[in-house]
Design an enzyme around this catalytic site. Sequence first.
Site, PDB file in Angstrom:
ATOM      1  N   LYS A 180      68.780  68.391 108.693  1.00 22.52           N
ATOM      2  CA  LYS A 180      68.800  67.396 109.784  1.00 22.52           C
ATOM      3  C   LYS A 180      67.448  67.335 110.504  1.00 22.52           C
ATOM      4  CE  LYS A 180      70.604  68.741 113.880  1.00 22.52           C
ATOM      5  NZ  LYS A 180      69.732  68.660 115.048  1.00 22.52           N
ATOM      6  N   ASN A 181      66.911  68.499 110.851  1.00 17.15           N
ATOM      7  CA  ASN A 181      65.705  68.512 111.678  1.00 17.15           C
ATOM      8  C   ASN A 181      64.431  68.165 110.909  1.00 17.15           C
ATOM      9  OD1 ASN A 181      67.239  68.957 113.913  1.00 17.15           O
ATOM     10  ND2 ASN A 181      66.852  71.170 114.029  1.00 17.15           N
TER      11      ASN A 181
ATOM     12  N   CYS B  29      71.216  68.035 122.475  1.00 13.98           N
ATOM     13  CA  CYS B  29      72.139  69.088 122.893  1.00 13.98           C
ATOM     14  C   CYS B  29      71.736  69.588 124.270  1.00 13.98           C
ATOM     15  CB  CYS B  29      72.116  70.245 121.888  1.00 13.98           C
ATOM     16  SG  CYS B  29      73.041  69.856 120.407  1.00 13.98           S
TER      17      CYS B  29
ATOM     18  N   ARG C 133      65.204  70.561 129.050  1.00 13.15           N
ATOM     19  CA  ARG C 133      64.441  70.441 127.801  1.00 13.15           C
ATOM     20  C   ARG C 133      63.231  69.539 128.060  1.00 13.15           C
ATOM     21  NH1 ARG C 133      68.298  69.894 122.698  1.00 13.15           N
ATOM     22  NH2 ARG C 133      66.337  70.399 121.657  1.00 13.15           N
TER      23      ARG C 133
ATOM     24  N   ASP D 204      68.900  78.314 116.673  1.00 14.81           N
ATOM     25  CA  ASP D 204      70.007  77.462 116.207  1.00 14.81           C
ATOM     26  C   ASP D 204      71.064  78.241 115.433  1.00 14.81           C
ATOM     27  OD1 ASP D 204      68.852  75.332 117.434  1.00 14.81           O
ATOM     28  OD2 ASP D 204      67.918  74.522 115.626  1.00 14.81           O
TER      29      ASP D 204
ATOM     30  N   ARG E 298      77.238  66.003 114.433  1.00 11.13           N
ATOM     31  CA  ARG E 298      75.813  65.654 114.584  1.00 11.13           C
ATOM     32  C   ARG E 298      74.970  66.366 113.545  1.00 11.13           C
ATOM     33  NH1 ARG E 298      74.030  65.227 120.789  1.00 11.13           N
ATOM     34  NH2 ARG E 298      72.154  64.608 119.709  1.00 11.13           N
TER      35      ARG E 298
HETATM   36  N1  EPU Z   1      59.322  73.300 125.568  1.00 10.17           N
HETATM   37  C1  EPU Z   1      58.618  73.131 126.739  1.00 10.17           C
HETATM   38  N2  EPU Z   1      57.931  71.961 126.892  1.00 10.17           N
HETATM   39  C2  EPU Z   1      57.913  70.989 125.935  1.00 10.17           C
HETATM   40  C3  EPU Z   1      58.632  71.205 124.747  1.00 10.17           C
HETATM   41  C4  EPU Z   1      59.330  72.371 124.590  1.00 10.17           C
HETATM   42  O1  EPU Z   1      58.613  73.983 127.618  1.00 10.17           O
HETATM   43  O2  EPU Z   1      57.268  69.964 126.145  1.00 10.17           O
HETATM   44  C5  EPU Z   1      60.065  74.552 125.402  1.00 10.17           C
HETATM   45  C6  EPU Z   1      61.563  74.324 125.276  1.00 10.17           C
HETATM   46  O3  EPU Z   1      62.176  74.216 126.544  1.00 10.17           O
HETATM   47  C7  EPU Z   1      61.978  75.559 124.527  1.00 10.17           C
HETATM   48  C8  EPU Z   1      60.804  75.802 123.577  1.00 10.17           C
HETATM   49  O4  EPU Z   1      59.700  75.121 124.152  1.00 10.17           O
HETATM   50  O5  EPU Z   1      62.052  76.638 125.403  1.00 10.17           O
HETATM   51  C9  EPU Z   1      61.000  75.323 122.174  1.00 10.17           C
HETATM   52  O6  EPU Z   1      61.456  73.973 122.187  1.00 10.17           O
HETATM   53  P1  EPU Z   1      61.112  72.999 120.987  1.00 10.17           P
HETATM   54  O7  EPU Z   1      60.225  71.922 121.501  1.00 10.17           O
HETATM   55  O8  EPU Z   1      60.649  73.797 119.824  1.00 10.17           O
HETATM   56  O9  EPU Z   1      62.525  72.366 120.660  1.00 10.17           O
HETATM   57  P2  EPU Z   1      62.846  70.886 120.249  1.00 10.17           P
HETATM   58  O10 EPU Z   1      61.758  70.314 119.431  1.00 10.17           O
HETATM   59  O11 EPU Z   1      63.331  70.148 121.424  1.00 10.17           O
HETATM   60  C10 EPU Z   1      63.945  71.522 117.985  1.00 10.17           C
HETATM   61  C11 EPU Z   1      65.259  71.293 117.317  1.00 10.17           C
HETATM   62  C12 EPU Z   1      66.319  72.131 117.989  1.00 10.17           C
HETATM   63  C13 EPU Z   1      65.901  73.586 117.953  1.00 10.17           C
HETATM   64  C14 EPU Z   1      64.516  73.757 118.556  1.00 10.17           C
HETATM   65  C15 EPU Z   1      63.970  75.172 118.442  1.00 10.17           C
HETATM   66  C16 EPU Z   1      65.112  69.054 116.522  1.00 10.17           C
HETATM   67  C17 EPU Z   1      65.565  67.651 116.607  1.00 10.17           C
HETATM   68  N3  EPU Z   1      65.607  69.894 117.401  1.00 10.17           N
HETATM   69  O12 EPU Z   1      64.120  71.101 119.325  1.00 10.17           O
HETATM   70  O13 EPU Z   1      67.489  71.956 117.196  1.00 10.17           O
HETATM   71  O14 EPU Z   1      66.823  74.359 118.677  1.00 10.17           O
HETATM   72  O15 EPU Z   1      63.582  72.884 117.902  1.00 10.17           O
HETATM   73  O16 EPU Z   1      63.908  75.557 117.122  1.00 10.17           O
HETATM   74  O17 EPU Z   1      64.343  69.400 115.633  1.00 10.17           O
HETATM   75  C18 EPU Z   1      69.768  71.965 116.729  1.00 10.17           C
HETATM   76  O18 EPU Z   1      69.499  71.557 115.586  1.00 10.17           O
HETATM   77  O19 EPU Z   1      70.923  72.396 117.051  1.00 10.17           O
HETATM   78  C19 EPU Z   1      68.732  71.970 117.744  1.00 10.17           C
HETATM   79  C20 EPU Z   1      68.989  72.052 119.024  1.00 10.17           C
END
Ligand code: EPU
Length: 418
Positions: free
Chosen positions: A22-23, A117, A122, A305, A396
């Site tokens: 998915k990701n 989620c 976030r 995850d 999802r």
């Molecule tokens: N963060 C910040 N500022 C930002 C972006 C992120 O502080 O601008 C922090 C977040 O709050 C968190 C950390 O950095 O503490 C990592 O967040 P990341 O940006 O890596 O997460 P994401 O891109 O929002 C993706 C996956 C998530 C998965 C996370 C971590 C997708 C669509 N989502 O989210 O997937 O948990 O990376 O690996 O790729 C899931 O599939 O269930 C899911 C939630």
Amino acid sequence: MEKLTIEGGGALKGEINVSGMKNSALPIIFATILLKGDSVIKNIPLVSDVLNALEILREMGAKIIVLDSHSVLINTDDISSEIKAYVLISKMRASSYLMGTMLARFGHAKLPMPGGCNFGVRPIEQHLNGFSQLGAVCNEENGFVSISTKNPLKSTKITLDKISVGATINIVLASVFISGVTIIENVAIEPHVDDLIHFLNSAGAKIIRYGRRIFCEGVKELHGVEHEIYPDMIEALTYLTFVGAAGGEILLKDTNTEHLSYVLDIFTKMGADIRKTKREVKFCSYSSLNGINVTTAPYPLFPTDLHPQFASLLCFSKNGGIIKEEIFPTRFAYVGELQKMGACIVQGNGYIEILPSKLHQATVNATDLRAGAALICAALATHGVSTINNVNYIVRGYEDLTNKISSLGGKIKLLKGE
Ligand code: EPU
């Protein structure tokens, strides 16, 4: 609302084909905005987030043709620079990838704050800081994000303050056409980041990742490609938690065992019998696994995850364990639901301690995607019939879940809710 009933307590045995990730699929679908001509994306997972991403593109004017059950042709040549699918966008975290792609293609983007989620705040400031360093102006107002640039974006060196999958991907997407070499440091190295780079390079981009540093040399344009999405590492590992908790054996097919290796080593330490080839894992465990302590961290370490599913697994282990959550420190909404089933879990600041406990059937609510998977894990390993509400979260990210679990001998039913 649909719900699941699961009659648990029996061992699981069988094989499943792991679906596409998915990701990976989400950023790649949005990245087609950068390509000219037709692209064929294969191994698309049939999960609601991915179908919604395709719908967002369709609403923007993209041509989307379903070629077979897991392949689509996408052509974004005639899309509009105005985004209208507000409701879908605000439901999905990955819709943030519209920012990088629209900025690169049209020089501007305006969209609602991406959803996803809900496990605490976030933020997206790393994404926006990156765009600003490339020369864009970013504003957040009334729940919308606007990004624009009057002049061509400029290549520069960007260092992420915190490793972020989304920020890494978004800045790569924004950089593909910038003249010169954009350097991004402290990047996420999850397999889905590499899958996106692989996709973009096949389309003509010049991107190299060395460790936690990405070099992106701008190109004038990208052309359509055929690309197969990498297998879903979290789906694969989730099924191992199901079998680890309920007992039994499983053959995971169509996976990439390199992506799983950190967690497979943990399962081995816990006492599971694991044999693997490059594309398959045979996992066998007929007695309770040993407990263990884990801490979530960016890839290649323990994935956040998998944390909720692992908490369920530890409830059925010999001596429990501690899970420290270092990525999303408030990702614990599922704990109360497991406690309704009798799980003995003590919650601290950013961690939980799980004590081995005898769970009983209950009616519980999925609070997000992986939380839902955790409840399925617990229900499969617990005698009696449990009911899990809010299946909309679970679909999802898990393709064909009820059929896959049934093929392992799990007694699961999807019921229409009132
Ligand atoms: N963060 C910040 N500022 C930002 C972006 C992120 O502080 O601008 C922090 C977040 O709050 C968190 C950390 O950095 O503490 C990592 O967040 P990341 O940006 O890596 O997460 P994401 O891109 O929002 C993706 C996956 C998530 C998965 C996370 C971590 C997708 C669509 N989502 O989210 O997937 O948990 O990376 O690996 O790729 C899931 O599939 O269930 C899911 C939630």
